[in-house]
Design a protein around this motif. Structure first.
Motif, PDB file in Angstrom:
ATOM      1  N   THR A   1      44.621  46.692  25.075  1.00 41.07           N
ATOM      2  CA  THR A   1      45.940  47.173  25.485  1.00 41.07           C
ATOM      3  C   THR A   1      45.903  47.703  26.915  1.00 41.07           C
ATOM      4  O   THR A   1      44.973  48.416  27.300  1.00 41.07           O
TER       5      THR A   1
ATOM      6  N   TRP B   1      58.410  52.301  35.001  1.00 39.33           N
ATOM      7  CA  TRP B   1      57.048  51.776  34.970  1.00 39.33           C
ATOM      8  C   TRP B   1      57.030  50.389  35.599  1.00 39.33           C
ATOM      9  O   TRP B   1      58.015  49.653  35.536  1.00 39.33           O
TER      10      TRP B   1
ATOM     11  N   HIS C   1      44.130  46.066  34.991  1.00 38.91           N
ATOM     12  CA  HIS C   1      43.456  45.698  33.749  1.00 38.91           C
ATOM     13  C   HIS C   1      42.613  44.435  33.939  1.00 38.91           C
ATOM     14  O   HIS C   1      41.480  44.352  33.448  1.00 38.91           O
TER      15      HIS C   1
ATOM     16  N   GLU D   1      46.622  40.505  25.614  1.00 38.88           N
ATOM     17  CA  GLU D   1      46.896  41.931  25.553  1.00 38.88           C
ATOM     18  C   GLU D   1      47.134  42.351  24.110  1.00 38.88           C
ATOM     19  O   GLU D   1      47.615  41.585  23.293  1.00 38.88           O
TER      20      GLU D   1
ATOM     21  N   ALA E   1      49.812  47.574  36.388  1.00 37.25           N
ATOM     22  CA  ALA E   1      48.905  47.884  35.283  1.00 37.25           C
ATOM     23  C   ALA E   1      48.119  46.646  34.855  1.00 37.25           C
ATOM     24  O   ALA E   1      46.923  46.728  34.559  1.00 37.25           O
TER      25      ALA E   1
ATOM     26  N   HIS F   1      47.337  50.055  30.036  1.00 39.24           N
ATOM     27  CA  HIS F   1      47.878  51.406  30.142  1.00 39.24           C
ATOM     28  C   HIS F   1      48.585  51.538  31.489  1.00 39.24           C
ATOM     29  O   HIS F   1      47.954  51.421  32.538  1.00 39.24           O
TER      30      HIS F   1
ATOM     31  N   GLN G   1      50.888  53.740  34.160  1.00 41.93           N
ATOM     32  CA  GLN G   1      51.310  55.066  34.583  1.00 41.93           C
ATOM     33  C   GLN G   1      52.747  55.003  35.107  1.00 41.93           C
ATOM     34  O   GLN G   1      53.206  53.954  35.567  1.00 41.93           O
TER      35      GLN G   1
END
Length: 230
Positions: free
Chosen positions: A58, A30, A39, A53, A35, A60, A62
């Motif tokens: 939160t 990851w 965000h 955070e 991410a 996420h 991928q």
């Protein structure tokens, strides 16, 4: 994630990079930087004042890259650890010492599983495969001569069998500790335990007699009976 994640570790030199070991014997990677960027952009569009955070805020992430199913472990990965900058798995299926200045970033990590094998993975290879698959404009890229000789997908860079010193049976390792001394002529070891409660010592690199930085791969050197179960 295609299946359960049994272990994961943040990269010490790049905290945004995380690697995980799966029940399928595969590894995944990851990138939290991507991410976090997505965000932040989402919060900017919604005029959200929350910057910390966690909770409802939160992020996420991928999976950025997943290893090839036929180039990993045959059983669940039970533990993994990042190799320090001074130790690297080479192209000849051996470990070698590296000056810290020459390799400041940590790009390789080691995994163990119940299949009696120790594997080393390189995140640089994962990026190469990803770029090859997508190409510069998101289209499939052209393969070089080196790529054509390699198997498809992200696979392990080094494979070391872990047989029992007496019976030769595969050792089902569950957890490990990496021992890499600062001294270049010292033995680099892996200390681990098995499902049967045994303690094992695996020499990853043994300095040669000529006093070089070490290119000799080791193997399982000792198996001691400890507990009578995992």
């Amino acid at each position: 994630v295609p299946c359960e994640v049994f272990c994961f570790r943040f990269c010490p030199s790049h905290p945004n990079i995380i690697v995980g070991g799966l029940a399928s014997g595969q590894v995944c990677m990851w990138d939290l930087a991507e991410a976090r960027k997505a965000h932040s952009e989402e919060n900017a569009l919604t005029d959200s004042a929350e910057s910390k955070e966690g909770g409802a805020n939160t992020i996420h992430a991928q999976i950025k890259m997943l290893s090839a199913v036929d180039q990993g472990h045959k059983r669940t990965i039970t533990d993994l650890v990042w190799l320090p900058p001074t130790l690297e798995a080479g192209d000849r299926n051996k470990f070698a010492r590296k000056p810290k200045e020459a390799q400041p970033a940590q790009t390789q990590f080691l995994t163990i599983a119940g299949d009696g094998q120790l594997l080393v993975w390189d995140t640089r290879r994962a990026i190469e495969v990803l770029e090859q698959e997508k190409g510069p404009k998101g289209e499939p890229g052209e393969k070089t001569e080196k790529d054509k000789k390699m198997k498809e997908g992200w696979g392990a860079k080094l494979v070391m069998p872990l047989p029992h010193t007496d019976s030769g049976a595969e050792l089902s390792v569950t957890s490990l500790i990496l021992d890499v001394p600062k001294e270049e002529n010292a033995i680099c070891r892996l200390l681990a335990v098995t499902e049967d409660g045994e303690y094992i010592t695996v020499n990853l690199l043994e300095p040669n007699t000529e006093g070089a930085k070490g290119t000799v791969a080791g193997g399982v050197r000792a198996v001691s009976l400890g507990h009578y179960g995992p």
